[in-house]
Design a protein around this motif. Structure first.
Motif, PDB file in Angstrom:
ATOM      1  N   THR A 106       0.858  -1.182   0.000  1.00  0.00           N
ATOM      2  CA  THR A 106       0.000   0.000   0.000  1.00  0.00           C
ATOM      3  C   THR A 106       0.890   1.227   0.000  1.00  0.00           C
ATOM      4  N   LYS A 148      -4.895   0.929   4.678  1.00  0.00           N
ATOM      5  CA  LYS A 148      -3.573   1.555   4.728  1.00  0.00           C
ATOM      6  C   LYS A 148      -2.733   1.038   5.893  1.00  0.00           C
ATOM      7  N   LEU A 164       1.463   3.433  -6.642  1.00  0.00           N
ATOM      8  CA  LEU A 164       0.248   2.800  -6.145  1.00  0.00           C
ATOM      9  C   LEU A 164       0.509   1.395  -5.619  1.00  0.00           C
ATOM     10  N   GLU A 168      -4.896   0.121  -4.388  1.00  0.00           N
ATOM     11  CA  GLU A 168      -4.938   1.371  -5.139  1.00  0.00           C
ATOM     12  C   GLU A 168      -4.905   1.117  -6.647  1.00  0.00           C
ATOM     13  N   ARG A 169      -4.228   0.067  -7.057  1.00  0.00           N
ATOM     14  CA  ARG A 169      -4.205  -0.278  -8.485  1.00  0.00           C
ATOM     15  C   ARG A 169      -5.569  -0.779  -8.965  1.00  0.00           C
ATOM     16  N   TYR A 172      -9.008   1.735  -5.535  1.00  0.00           N
ATOM     17  CA  TYR A 172      -9.169   2.382  -4.245  1.00  0.00           C
ATOM     18  C   TYR A 172      -8.443   3.731  -4.273  1.00  0.00           C
ATOM     19  N   HIS A 173      -8.861   4.629  -3.409  1.00  0.00           N
ATOM     20  CA  HIS A 173      -8.323   5.982  -3.411  1.00  0.00           C
ATOM     21  C   HIS A 173      -6.833   5.986  -3.077  1.00  0.00           C
ATOM     22  N   TRP A 174      -6.113   6.902  -3.669  1.00  0.00           N
ATOM     23  CA  TRP A 174      -4.658   6.931  -3.464  1.00  0.00           C
ATOM     24  C   TRP A 174      -4.281   7.325  -2.041  1.00  0.00           C
ATOM     25  N   ARG A 175      -5.227   8.021  -1.307  1.00  0.00           N
ATOM     26  CA  ARG A 175      -4.896   8.404   0.079  1.00  0.00           C
ATOM     27  C   ARG A 175      -5.792   7.721   1.097  1.00  0.00           C
ATOM     28  N   GLY A 176      -7.119   7.829   0.984  1.00  0.00           N
ATOM     29  CA  GLY A 176      -8.000   7.079   1.863  1.00  0.00           C
ATOM     30  C   GLY A 176      -8.370   7.756   3.164  1.00  0.00           C
ATOM     31  N   GLN A 185     -11.095   5.943  -6.141  1.00  0.00           N
ATOM     32  CA  GLN A 185     -10.523   7.063  -6.871  1.00  0.00           C
ATOM     33  C   GLN A 185     -11.509   7.614  -7.894  1.00  0.00           C
ATOM     34  N   VAL A 189      -5.217  10.701 -10.194  1.00  0.00           N
ATOM     35  CA  VAL A 189      -4.287  10.825  -9.086  1.00  0.00           C
ATOM     36  C   VAL A 189      -3.407  12.039  -9.368  1.00  0.00           C
TER      37      VAL A 189
END
Length: 201
Positions: A106, A148, A164, A168-169, A172-176, A185, A189
């Motif tokens: 992650t 995360k 990523l 995330e790939r 899912y959101h890059w930060r969360g 997402q 990004v």
């Protein structure tokens, strides 16, 4: 009282266990952890080394992207910030790829890892962290969604870009951030951070 349950979350007294794939089996004796990549002083710790570090008891709420929240979860572990200070991130380091036993990854921003409540956690509710919860050691990043907080953590690799991780790939959101409901997402990004390339764990 300060609001503690983010939007879209349901409060539960249970503590569900969600894992993708098989749970790796890593004994405390076999566990080792590294901070590597863009650091001046790469760091490696065994489980016994970790227990000799200054310990922190921390109670935080835990929010899963699948929409449940559990309040007042009690952890014990070592501040990641303290370990990063010893590893001395290079000026160009802005993000990290976290690696776990079993191949999970992650991504996190370095600024998120440097928060004082981010731990390498080895104890949960006063007992050694069980395997199904990511034991012997997991990452705890309580201000972001639980994916995360990588289970069975084995390395933090500092990078000069955002790379990523596993979920995330898959969108899912890059930060969360749970307070912003950053579950998936939507839109690009941030281009100034992102670089994507296939990696082996």
């Amino acid at each position: 009282m300060e609001k503690r349950v983010p939007p879209g979350q349901i409060l539960t007294e249970r503590f569900p266990i969600l894992t993708y794939g098989e749970e790796p089996e890593v004994s405390p004796e076999a566990w080792a952890f590294e901070i590597r990549g863009l650091v001046e002083n790469p760091l490696r710790l065994t489980y016994q080394d970790l227990l000799k570090e200054p310990q922190v008891d921390l109670t935080r709420d835990f929010h899963c992207v699948t929409r449940w929240s559990r309040l007042d979860v009690a952890w014990r572990g070592v501040r990641v910030r303290d370990l990063l200070e010893r590893a001395r991130p290079r000026p160009e380091a802005v993000a990290a790829l976290v690696h776990s036993y079993g191949g999970y990854t992650t991504n996190l921003l370095l600024e998120d890892l440097l928060r004082e409540d981010v731990l390498l956690a080895h104890t949960l509710f006063g007992k050694p962290l069980p395997r199904e919860r990511g034991g012997p050691v997991r990452l705890l990043v309580p201000h972001l969604y639980a994916w995360k907080s990588a289970k069975w953590v084995r390395a933090i690799e500092l990078l000069d870009h955002l790379e990523l991780g596993f979920w995330e790939r898959y969108g899912y959101h890059w930060r969360g951030d749970p307070w912003r409901e950053e579950r998936f997402q939507e839109g690009p990004v941030p281009g100034h951070l992102l670089r994507f390339r296939s990696r082996k764990p």
